[in-house]
Enzyme design. Sequence first.
Site, PDB file in Angstrom:
ATOM      1  N   SER A  69       0.847  -1.192   0.000  1.00 59.52           N
ATOM      2  CA  SER A  69       0.000   0.000   0.000  1.00 59.52           C
ATOM      3  C   SER A  69       0.880   1.239   0.000  1.00 59.52           C
ATOM      4  O   SER A  69       2.104   1.140   0.000  1.00 59.52           O
ATOM      5  CB  SER A  69      -0.892   0.006   1.244  1.00 59.52           C
ATOM      6  N   LYS A  70       0.234   2.382   0.045  1.00 65.67           N
ATOM      7  CA  LYS A  70       0.956   3.650   0.018  1.00 65.67           C
ATOM      8  C   LYS A  70       1.974   3.751   1.148  1.00 65.67           C
ATOM      9  O   LYS A  70       2.992   4.403   1.016  1.00 65.67           O
ATOM     10  CB  LYS A  70      -0.031   4.811   0.135  1.00 65.67           C
ATOM     11  N   ARG A  71       1.655   3.106   2.235  1.00 63.82           N
ATOM     12  CA  ARG A  71       2.572   3.094   3.370  1.00 63.82           C
ATOM     13  C   ARG A  71       3.976   2.624   2.970  1.00 63.82           C
ATOM     14  O   ARG A  71       4.974   3.018   3.531  1.00 63.82           O
ATOM     15  CB  ARG A  71       2.030   2.133   4.426  1.00 63.82           C
ATOM     16  N   HIS A  72       4.001   1.690   2.003  1.00 65.36           N
ATOM     17  CA  HIS A  72       5.291   1.141   1.576  1.00 65.36           C
ATOM     18  C   HIS A  72       5.943   1.993   0.499  1.00 65.36           C
ATOM     19  O   HIS A  72       6.955   1.613  -0.067  1.00 65.36           O
ATOM     20  CB  HIS A  72       5.099  -0.277   1.021  1.00 65.36           C
ATOM     21  N   GLY A  73       5.337   3.126   0.231  1.00 65.81           N
ATOM     22  CA  GLY A  73       5.891   3.983  -0.815  1.00 65.81           C
ATOM     23  C   GLY A  73       5.415   3.567  -2.186  1.00 65.81           C
ATOM     24  O   GLY A  73       5.869   4.063  -3.198  1.00 65.81           O
TER      25      GLY A  73
END
Length: 467
Positions: free
Chosen positions: A238-242
């Site tokens: 997800s966006k959390r992982h860039g």
Amino acid sequence: MTVKTRFAPSPTGYLHIGGARTALYSWLYARKKGGVFALRVEDTDRERSTEDSVEAILEGMEWLGLEYDEGPVFQTQRFDRYAEVIQQLMDSGDAYHCYCSREELDEMREKQRANKQKPRYDGRCRTRTEVPDDVQPVIRFKNPVEGDVVIKDLVKGDIVINNRELDDLIIARSDGTPTYNLTVVVDDIDMGMTHVIRGDDHINNTPRQINIMRALGAEVPAFAHVPMILGDDGKRLSKRHGAVGVMQYRDEGYLPEAVLNYLIRLGWSHGDQEVFSREEMLELFELENIHSAASAFNTEKLNWMNQQYLKSLPGDVIAGHLQWHLENQALDISNGPAINDVIDAQRDRAKGLVDLVATSRYFYEDFDSYDEKAMNKQFKSGVDDILQALHNKLDALTSWNPENIQAAINSTCEELDLKLGKVGPPLRLAVAGTPMSPGLDITLNLVGKEHTLQRITKAIETIKAKM
Ligand code: GLU
């Protein structure tokens, strides 16, 4: 049979890495089989679909070189066709009006839960005789009540679902608009899809879609459900992982060739091989070799892949990809060495395209300041004399090329009885402004005689002013 595959994104965001990989597998398979690859934009969710995101998806596909032969087909332009098929299912008795109110459905589910049954629509409107006249009905598909649906999945193997597990799906809302599973089925039939390659988050939809296809008398395509991508912490990417859009990878300096190669390996393998040319991808890719388990995204490996391609791609290809970065970092290369020569000088050590541009500025522009640490170390009293000796030797060269430059540096060392380790670093700092550059012969050659001499003079002045 001509193979036909599609990529069917919902335009509710960027083209993310998972979508790009699904698109790549579909594209590769069609190309490999000499088939057709279509793009279908599933934009029926008007609240969440945006024009910007359609643009972003098209841009991402273009950047990756995933060219499509058909489309983009927009689902919002096909409502008449969906209505026609819904009517066809009504006429054939495969669909029916459902008048159940929200309260009635809630009550049904509550009872089922209380009896420890899986909540599902019980099909009561199939036989409803009294029709309320103040309710706009939805339309449900009459799912078979007996037998199994078998998904012949090329990645996961046969998946058998008993029809009792499925219920009568809503195919048209009360306002008449079609639902997702209906539109996908109609499009896959009308577009003649032979292989549906998509994320395994859709696997629950597949048996329902197969049943609708059968009711419509259509041939059922082959399916390949691709497992999801996890972050390096094992959680869904997800966006959390860039992991934002693929264009962010461009912005960060990755080559599309490297991203593609990274993506094909993320969930598919051929022995231990990591780097695949386009020809090899086409020759070796098989849907059956897609891994059935999820794969984890690994930025280090992507970086490694990027460096492999940076080292090996033709200079012109890299120069093409570099254009955006040159503009983005406002580096004007119209005066100075040919960009392909700079690429050749830098490609073995650059981390990526952002780095390549950032570390190539001194080839094109003079600078006012030096790397501070290196300056404190190199620009000491006495070094001005070394630089002056170099200046004299280099100035005397009638032909400016790496061999002559190296010879001039060497003979300066000899005359001053100094090792190259004493002469090289201050010269590099004088000409490049940083302690990191390609070989001095190459660096000076690319900077050019005039600028090299001017910069040496300036460094001498800087040292004198410091003392
Ligand atoms: N529009 C769906 C998605 O973006 C894909 C549907 C499909 O491939 O069948 O998840």
